[in-house]
Enzyme design. Structure first.
Site, PDB file in Angstrom:
ATOM      1  N   CYS A 177     -16.266   9.980   4.527  1.00 43.13           N
ATOM      2  CA  CYS A 177     -16.375  11.358   3.990  1.00 43.13           C
ATOM      3  C   CYS A 177     -15.832  11.765   2.827  1.00 43.13           C
ATOM      4  O   CYS A 177     -15.502  10.545   1.856  1.00 43.13           O
ATOM      5  CB  CYS A 177     -15.306  12.021   4.837  1.00 43.13           C
ATOM      6  SG  CYS A 177     -13.493  11.820   4.704  1.00 43.13           S
TER       7      CYS A 177
ATOM      8  N   CYS B 210     -12.165   7.128   7.711  1.00 40.63           N
ATOM      9  CA  CYS B 210     -13.344   6.711   7.896  1.00 40.63           C
ATOM     10  C   CYS B 210     -14.184   6.027   6.966  1.00 40.63           C
ATOM     11  O   CYS B 210     -15.093   5.076   7.166  1.00 40.63           O
ATOM     12  CB  CYS B 210     -14.308   8.067   8.315  1.00 40.63           C
ATOM     13  SG  CYS B 210     -14.888   8.840   7.068  1.00 40.63           S
TER      14      CYS B 210
ATOM     15  N   THR C 213      10.479   9.450   9.345  1.00 41.96           N
ATOM     16  CA  THR C 213       9.485   9.971  10.187  1.00 41.96           C
ATOM     17  C   THR C 213       9.304   9.230  11.471  1.00 41.96           C
ATOM     18  O   THR C 213       9.299   9.714  12.624  1.00 41.96           O
ATOM     19  CB  THR C 213       8.112   9.687   9.615  1.00 41.96           C
ATOM     20  OG1 THR C 213       8.422  10.303   8.309  1.00 41.96           O
ATOM     21  CG2 THR C 213       6.891  10.449  10.063  1.00 41.96           C
TER      22      THR C 213
ATOM     23  N   GLU D 219       5.546   1.229   6.807  1.00 43.47           N
ATOM     24  CA  GLU D 219       6.013   0.852   5.546  1.00 43.47           C
ATOM     25  C   GLU D 219       6.144  -0.681   5.350  1.00 43.47           C
ATOM     26  O   GLU D 219       7.197  -1.367   5.700  1.00 43.47           O
ATOM     27  CB  GLU D 219       7.261   1.581   5.331  1.00 43.47           C
ATOM     28  CG  GLU D 219       7.522   2.869   5.178  1.00 43.47           C
ATOM     29  CD  GLU D 219       8.666   3.553   4.784  1.00 43.47           C
ATOM     30  OE1 GLU D 219       9.589   2.797   4.840  1.00 43.47           O
ATOM     31  OE2 GLU D 219       8.773   4.792   5.094  1.00 43.47           O
TER      32      GLU D 219
ATOM     33  N   ILE E 246      13.156   9.035   0.226  1.00 41.60           N
ATOM     34  CA  ILE E 246      12.139   9.971  -0.415  1.00 41.60           C
ATOM     35  C   ILE E 246      12.894  10.732  -1.488  1.00 41.60           C
ATOM     36  O   ILE E 246      12.334  10.877  -2.589  1.00 41.60           O
ATOM     37  CB  ILE E 246      11.526  11.067   0.849  1.00 41.60           C
ATOM     38  CG1 ILE E 246      11.061  10.367   1.859  1.00 41.60           C
ATOM     39  CG2 ILE E 246      10.836  12.096  -0.103  1.00 41.60           C
ATOM     40  CD1 ILE E 246       9.547   9.714   1.434  1.00 41.60           C
TER      41      ILE E 246
ATOM     42  N   HIS F  37      12.127  10.702  13.967  1.00 41.12           N
ATOM     43  CA  HIS F  37      11.453  12.059  14.145  1.00 41.12           C
ATOM     44  C   HIS F  37      10.321  11.731  15.449  1.00 41.12           C
ATOM     45  O   HIS F  37      10.509  12.434  16.373  1.00 41.12           O
ATOM     46  CB  HIS F  37      10.947  12.886  13.094  1.00 41.12           C
ATOM     47  CG  HIS F  37      11.883  13.652  12.397  1.00 41.12           C
ATOM     48  ND1 HIS F  37      12.342  14.915  12.658  1.00 41.12           N
ATOM     49  CD2 HIS F  37      12.437  13.404  11.095  1.00 41.12           C
ATOM     50  CE1 HIS F  37      13.272  15.143  11.833  1.00 41.12           C
ATOM     51  NE2 HIS F  37      13.424  14.468  10.886  1.00 41.12           N
TER      52      HIS F  37
ATOM     53  N   LEU G 274       9.250  18.041   0.485  1.00 39.65           N
ATOM     54  CA  LEU G 274       8.710  16.669   0.862  1.00 39.65           C
ATOM     55  C   LEU G 274       9.422  16.586   2.344  1.00 39.65           C
ATOM     56  O   LEU G 274       9.176  15.513   2.984  1.00 39.65           O
ATOM     57  CB  LEU G 274       9.080  15.667  -0.111  1.00 39.65           C
ATOM     58  CG  LEU G 274       8.347  15.777  -1.398  1.00 39.65           C
ATOM     59  CD1 LEU G 274       9.232  15.994  -2.450  1.00 39.65           C
ATOM     60  CD2 LEU G 274       7.581  14.273  -1.541  1.00 39.65           C
ATOM     61  N   GLY G 275      10.825  17.078   2.683  1.00 37.94           N
ATOM     62  CA  GLY G 275      11.425  16.644   3.815  1.00 37.94           C
ATOM     63  C   GLY G 275      10.629  17.121   5.143  1.00 37.94           C
ATOM     64  O   GLY G 275       9.786  18.124   5.149  1.00 37.94           O
TER      65      GLY G 275
ATOM     66  N   CYS H 185     -12.062  10.392   1.827  1.00 34.55           N
ATOM     67  CA  CYS H 185     -12.033   8.957   1.991  1.00 34.55           C
ATOM     68  C   CYS H 185     -12.706   8.467   0.560  1.00 34.55           C
ATOM     69  O   CYS H 185     -12.102   7.375  -0.187  1.00 34.55           O
ATOM     70  CB  CYS H 185     -12.713   8.494   3.094  1.00 34.55           C
ATOM     71  SG  CYS H 185     -11.865   8.418   4.548  1.00 34.55           S
TER      72      CYS H 185
HETATM   73 ZN   LIG Z   1       7.367   6.463   5.887  1.00 36.00          ZN
HETATM   74 ZN   LIG Z   2     -12.722   9.830   6.097  1.00 42.32          ZN
END
Ligand SMILES: [Zn+2]
Ligand SMILES: [Zn+2]
Length: 343
Positions: A93, A90, A40, A61, A171, A43, A256-257, A96
């Site tokens: 919510c 936050c 990621t 990570e 992954i 990308h 997942l890609g 969370c």
């Molecule tokens: Zn990652």
């Molecule tokens: Zn939240």
């Protein structure tokens, strides 16, 4: 402190002197031991949709040691070894409170992804303490392995289910790891190169088939039929189409890609097969914790997966090299390594 800063797509990452973080009331400062480079990151620095913003310290990570605490921290102490979810949420919510800050509906999710640095600020509610026997380097794999855990959970793997895992980066390996632990029967892993074949088998794949013109026949032969589940972990264009093609009628395709390009597949093929789709993003705190607990319970040797740790001096070059073919699976920054020390 030293940190890796994203300036603009097309520019190498820049190693800069940045202010040391100071903890707010519910925050802690971690001395970062390792931070892994994720697909990621490649990308989101490559000029695609949803890029990182300019001036940002990146890296999500990571694992490290608590070295400073805010006045309101009750669940951590100095010296604790922890990893952290890269988004705080936050804290208030519904998602969370349910342990799912990645799907926070609050005004801002508050990214804590600043791990390519000597120190990183985390919120106490995002951190998870390392079990004894889990190294800081292995703990930095919790993030990608938790993605694999969520994917395997969504795949609804029942004992004996046959699984095809497409793409064997971190992954894909995580998907294999969890599919095995959830009772999958035969697991075929496939990729364009066989650099990860032995890791795939070490983590639970029963077969590795390098992609080739006879792949469809070899897949059926290995599994005894088309797979119940295809886990698309390559993020390459065209692979959703292929995954629908490979899955059995009524089978499941779990994506997942991370593909940031427009991609196409033939809906009629999926319709006639009644293919079930799941697109999976990240993990919950419970999944993150379960992943780390599993690392602690089972003695898994992840060290072979890693290239030797990279210093700040080497980091921008290594990062750019990962945009093309490379021979290792996971590169990690050690922000305390002097140039060339471990190589
Ligand atoms: Zn990652
Ligand atoms: Zn939240």
């Amino acid at each position: 402190m030293k940190a890796v800063v994203f300036r603009a797509p097309g520019m190498p990452l820049s190693v800069e002197e940045c202010p040391d973080p100071t903890p707010g009331s519910s925050e802690a400062v971690l001395k970062v031991a390792r931070c892994g480079i994720c697909g990621t990151d490649l990308h989101m620095t490559g000029g695609h949709e949803g890029s990182y913003s300019a001036g940002m310290i990146i890296g999500h990570e990571y694992a490290g040691e608590v070295v400073a605490l805010g006045s309101g921290v009750t669940t951590l102490k100095v010296g604790d070894l922890v990893t952290s979810l890269p988004v705080r949420g936050c804290g208030q919510c519904g998602p969370c409170i349910a342990g799912d800050p990645m799907r926070c509906t609050g005004p801002e999710k508050q990214s804590a992804s600043r791990g390519f640095a000597q120190y990183v600020l985390v919120n106490q509610r995002s951190t998870v303490r390392l079990p004894v026997d889990v190294s800081l380097a292995d703990a930095a794999l919790t993030e990608p392995f938790s993605c694999g855990l969520r994917g395997a959970s969504r795949a609804g793997i029942v004992p004996g289910a046959t699984v095809l895992v497409v793409g064997v980066g971190a992954i894909g390996l995580a998907a294999i790891f969890w599919a095995r632990r959830m009772g999958a029967g035969k697991i075929v892993a496939t990729a364009r190169t066989d650099r990860a074949a032995s890791f795939a088998q070490m983590l639970g794949a029963t077969h590795f088939i390098r992609s080739n013109d006879q792949f469809d026949g070899e897949l059926i032969e290995a599994l005894g039929g088309p797979p119940d589940i295809v886990m698309e972990c390559s993020g390459a264009r065209g692979m959703i189409d292929r995954s629908v093609h490979w899955a059995k009628p009524g089978g499941r395709v779990v994506v997942l890609g991370f593909c940031t390009d427009h991609d196409s597949f033939v809906p009629a093929t999926a319709l006639l097969k009644e293919t079930e789709f799941h697109f999976v993003n990240t993990y919950t705190r419970q999944q993150f914790t379960h992943c780390l607990d599993t690392f602690g319970r089972e003695s898994i040797d992840f060290q072979n997966l890693f290239a030797p740790p990279v210093s700040f001096d080497e980091f921008p070059t290594v990062f750019e090299q990962l945009r093309t073919k490379n021979s290792h699976l996971k590169f990690m920054l050690d922000p305390w390594l002097e140039r060339g020390e471990a190589r």
